[in-house]
Scaffold this active site. Structure first.
Site, short mmCIF file in Angstrom:
data_model
loop_
_atom_site.label_atom_id
_atom_site.label_comp_id
_atom_site.label_asym_id
_atom_site.label_seq_id
_atom_site.Cartn_x
_atom_site.Cartn_y
_atom_site.Cartn_z
N ASN A 150 7.50 19.15 27.85
CA ASN A 150 6.51 19.76 29.32
C ASN A 150 7.10 19.42 30.35
O ASN A 150 6.74 20.60 31.44
CB ASN A 150 4.72 19.22 28.23
CG ASN A 150 5.58 17.54 28.73
OD1 ASN A 150 6.05 17.57 28.75
ND2 ASN A 150 4.21 17.21 28.98
N GLY A 226 6.74 11.85 23.74
CA GLY A 226 6.94 12.80 22.81
C GLY A 226 5.62 12.69 22.09
O GLY A 226 4.82 11.88 22.93
N SER A 227 5.71 13.54 21.00
CA SER A 227 4.62 13.31 20.03
C SER A 227 4.29 12.32 19.35
O SER A 227 5.39 11.03 18.94
CB SER A 227 5.17 14.18 19.12
OG SER A 227 5.58 14.15 18.51
N GLU A 248 5.63 6.48 25.09
CA GLU A 248 4.90 7.06 25.35
C GLU A 248 4.54 8.26 25.08
O GLU A 248 5.05 9.52 24.74
CB GLU A 248 5.01 8.03 26.52
CG GLU A 248 5.74 5.89 27.80
CD GLU A 248 4.41 5.74 28.27
OE1 GLU A 248 3.05 6.30 28.57
OE2 GLU A 248 4.93 4.29 28.79
N CYS A 282 0.67 15.49 28.93
CA CYS A 282 0.07 14.68 28.23
C CYS A 282 -1.10 14.50 28.87
O CYS A 282 -1.95 13.44 28.46
CB CYS A 282 0.95 13.96 28.00
SG CYS A 282 1.59 12.90 29.52
N GLU A 460 5.16 1.91 31.38
CA GLU A 460 6.34 2.73 32.53
C GLU A 460 5.85 2.63 33.79
O GLU A 460 4.60 1.75 34.23
CB GLU A 460 6.37 4.39 32.02
CG GLU A 460 7.32 4.27 31.12
CD GLU A 460 7.52 5.72 30.18
OE1 GLU A 460 7.39 6.27 30.89
OE2 GLU A 460 9.11 5.93 29.81
P1 NAD Z 1 8.11 16.07 20.32
O1 NAD Z 1 7.90 14.38 19.67
O2 NAD Z 1 9.10 16.47 19.12
O3 NAD Z 1 10.08 15.18 20.86
C1 NAD Z 1 10.50 14.81 22.18
C2 NAD Z 1 11.49 14.35 22.16
O4 NAD Z 1 11.78 13.47 20.21
C3 NAD Z 1 12.27 15.45 21.47
O5 NAD Z 1 14.17 14.80 22.56
C4 NAD Z 1 13.03 15.72 20.43
O6 NAD Z 1 14.15 16.42 19.73
C5 NAD Z 1 13.03 14.01 20.09
N1 NAD Z 1 13.04 13.76 18.72
C6 NAD Z 1 12.17 14.34 17.63
N2 NAD Z 1 12.52 14.03 16.09
C7 NAD Z 1 13.12 12.91 16.63
C8 NAD Z 1 13.39 11.77 15.72
N3 NAD Z 1 12.96 11.85 14.60
N4 NAD Z 1 13.32 10.10 15.59
C9 NAD Z 1 14.00 10.03 17.49
N5 NAD Z 1 13.38 11.21 18.14
C10 NAD Z 1 13.43 12.56 17.57
O7 NAD Z 1 7.87 15.90 21.42
P2 NAD Z 1 7.60 17.49 22.62
O8 NAD Z 1 6.94 18.31 21.42
O9 NAD Z 1 8.86 17.05 22.58
O10 NAD Z 1 6.11 16.66 23.46
C11 NAD Z 1 4.89 17.42 22.99
C12 NAD Z 1 4.72 15.68 22.86
O11 NAD Z 1 5.04 14.97 23.60
C13 NAD Z 1 2.98 16.11 23.11
O12 NAD Z 1 2.30 14.95 21.63
C14 NAD Z 1 2.55 14.97 24.21
O13 NAD Z 1 1.54 14.71 24.70
C15 NAD Z 1 3.52 14.17 24.51
N6 NAD Z 1 3.90 13.89 25.93
C16 NAD Z 1 3.51 12.31 26.52
C17 NAD Z 1 3.51 11.46 27.46
C18 NAD Z 1 3.53 10.38 28.30
O14 NAD Z 1 3.59 10.05 28.80
N7 NAD Z 1 2.61 9.85 26.84
C19 NAD Z 1 3.96 13.18 28.16
C20 NAD Z 1 4.80 14.26 27.95
C21 NAD Z 1 4.61 14.37 26.65
#
Ligand code: NAD
Length: 481
Positions: A150, A226-227, A248, A282, A460
């Site tokens: 994002n 990420g998620s 995060e 997020c 962070e």
């Molecule tokens: P995602 O979890 O699908 O992917 C994030 C990263 O993790 C990618 O680089 C992906 O390739 C990697 N990944 C996927 N499977 C993995 C595994 N099994 N082990 C380790 N890494 C793996 O998330 P997304 O769809 O890229 O991003 C959207 C999500 O990120 C939303 O839920 C959003 O709220 C969150 N987000 C959180 C913050 C925060 O600061 N809290 C900031 C931005 C986005």
């Protein structure tokens, strides 16, 4: 067609398997580049390169490491136009937004941690007449940094800057959905002459590449954004191996708007917090609680402003909302609108895909406001991560406190009131890692950043990030006779 490459041990290379992943321009719905479809072999090579680079990098003086980060920051700023254009094409976000926020923030991340490390002091605790304690902080070794799509370069640098500043070597895995600016960043790092292996950037699918970081014995810590689903997977793997991890994750952030707010400011900011970056931040507010006295007017004004937001070509200066990042995300957001309808929600505006002229194959969704949903229905519980918000009335402070806190997530909240006592009362009780009062998204990089509950583990920002990327050791020296 552009070809993105891995950057491992100071060399640009394809995946060992030679496999590639298609990279899309979401505004056009077309493939415009490929990135390596790396696997365990590429990851292991990168981890080896990082381990080999660690002794020399960790022994550099703080000033020497700081200088590298400062130089990278300067070059990011110098390439603002090119990087912003790349981010906009890769992610679908408006070009002006990438120019004003994403790329300047990437430069600021490098500069901030390049400077913070020079101020990261040891502590000492004296036991008068007996002993003196001091704290040594050493880098961990090889660390893994995993980032989402994002805010691609913004969040990528937010992790690797403190990791490198603290003396670690890094294997970084940017999102496979938006790999372009991480690749351009690897070119900058190469030009700056960062020693080979200090930063390795491996592209590919998360479960084939990034997942290796959580289980590999050489990797001492994993920093992930990420998620929540993937964060939980990382914790399941890394925790029994006693690795450090910082997570995060997702959010479902309430906006709480009292009758006594500064109305115009609350309204304008709420439109932004709902739809900025197509609702894919997020920290976006997605549940809007408005006190009953101003509810009807606020709702009407919010819908009017949402309808005015121009959706279209991300490169056009008037565009307020660009494309949703991928077909998968586009389908997911629209399926949530259908769920909301099934739950009795009235779509006040948007709720459907948009096909701007010249971008008919792109993934655009109109800003969507939904009313009439029960506070605890699925739409109000799940993170949608798109331009979809739900609006609901409330009567009392006690009621809205419960509505806001009854949430699986605890990332951020915004509170709008001119009543100072109420602001303090609520600030103490609201369950979120970040609370904005009468503003949104104002960030001081020295402050702790992160979430409670399903939104995160750890913080962070500032010295918190440097503490995460170091191991502390207490040294106790007795001096009594
Ligand atoms: P995602 O979890 O699908 O992917 C994030 C990263 O993790 C990618 O680089 C992906 O390739 C990697 N990944 C996927 N499977 C993995 C595994 N099994 N082990 C380790 N890494 C793996 O998330 P997304 O769809 O890229 O991003 C959207 C999500 O990120 C939303 O839920 C959003 O709220 C969150 N987000 C959180 C913050 C925060 O600061 N809290 C900031 C931005 C986005």
């Amino acid at each position: 067609m552009e070809t993105i490459q891995n950057y491992i041990g100071g060399k640009f290379q394809s995946a060992y398997s030679d496999g590639t992943i298609d990279v899309y321009n979401p505004a056009k719905g077309e493939v415009y580049a490929t990135c390596p479809n790396s696997d365990k072999t590429d990851m292991e090579t990168a981890i080896k390169a990082a381990a080999a680079a660690f002794p020399a990098w960790s022994q550099l003086s703080v000033d020497q490491r700081s200088n590298y980060l400062m130089e990278i920051s300067t070059r990011i700023s110098a390439q603002l136009e090119e990087l912003a254009m790349a981010e906009s094409i890769d992610n679908g976000k408006p070009l002006w937004l990438a120019k004003r926020v994403d790329i300047p923030r990437a430069a600021a991340n490098m500069k901030f941690f390049g400077s913070a490390i020079t101020q990261f002091a040891s502590e000492s605790h004296e036991m008068v007449g007996h002993a003196i304690n001091y704290t040594l902080r050493s880098p961990l070794g090889v660390v893994g940094c995993i980032s989402p799509w994002n805010l691609p370069l913004y969040l990528f640098t937010w992790k690797i800057a403190p990791a490198l500043a603290a003396g670690n070597t890094v294997v970084a895995k940017p999102s496979e959905v938006t790999p372009m600016t991480a690749y351009l960043f690897s070119k900058i790092v190469d030009e700056v002459g960062l020693p080979a292996g200090v930063l390795n950037i491996v592209h590919g699918l998360g479960h084939q590449t990034a997942a290796v970081l959580s289980s590999h014995p050489t990797v001492k810590a994993v920093s992930f954004t990420g998620s929540t689903r993937v964060g939980a997977e990382i914790a399941r793997t890394a925790a029994p191996l006693f690795k450090k991890y910082s997570l995060e994750m997702g959010g479902k952030n309430p906006n709480i708007i009292f009758d006594d707010c500064n109305y115009e400011k609350a309204l304008q900011t709420t439109v932004n917090s709902s739809f900025a970056n197509q609702g894919q931040i997020c920290l976006c507010g997605s549940k809007i609680f408005v006190q009953r006295g101003i509810y009807k007017k606020f709702k009407a004004d919010l819908v009017a402003l949402a309808n005015k937001r121009t959706v279209g070509d991300p490169l056009h200066a008037d565009t307020r909302m660009g494309a949703i990042v991928s077909k998968t995300q586009f389908d997911k957001v629209l399926s949530h609108v259908e769920i909301a309808k099934g739950e009795g929600g009235h779509i006040l505006c948007g709720g459907q895909a948009v096909q701007p002229v010249g971008f008919e194959k792109g993934w655009f969704i109109a800003p969507t406001v939904i009313e009439g949903l029960e506070p605890y229905c699925q739409t109000n519980k799940d993170e949608i991560f798109g331009p979809v918000v739900s609006i609901m009335p409330f009567d009392t402070e006690e009621e809205v406190l419960q509505l806001a806190n009854d949430n699986d997530y605890g990332l951020s909240m915004t509170l709008w009131t001119e009543n100072l006592s109420r602001a303090h009362r609520m600030a103490a009780q609201l369950e979120a890692g970040i609370l904005w009062v009468n503003t949104w998204l104002v960030r001081d990089l020295r402050t702790p950043f992160g979430g409670m509950k399903n939104s995160g583990v750890g913080r962070e920002g500032g010295f918190d990030a440097l503490k995460f990327f170091t191991e502390q050791k207490n040294v106790c020296i007795a001096y009594g006779k």
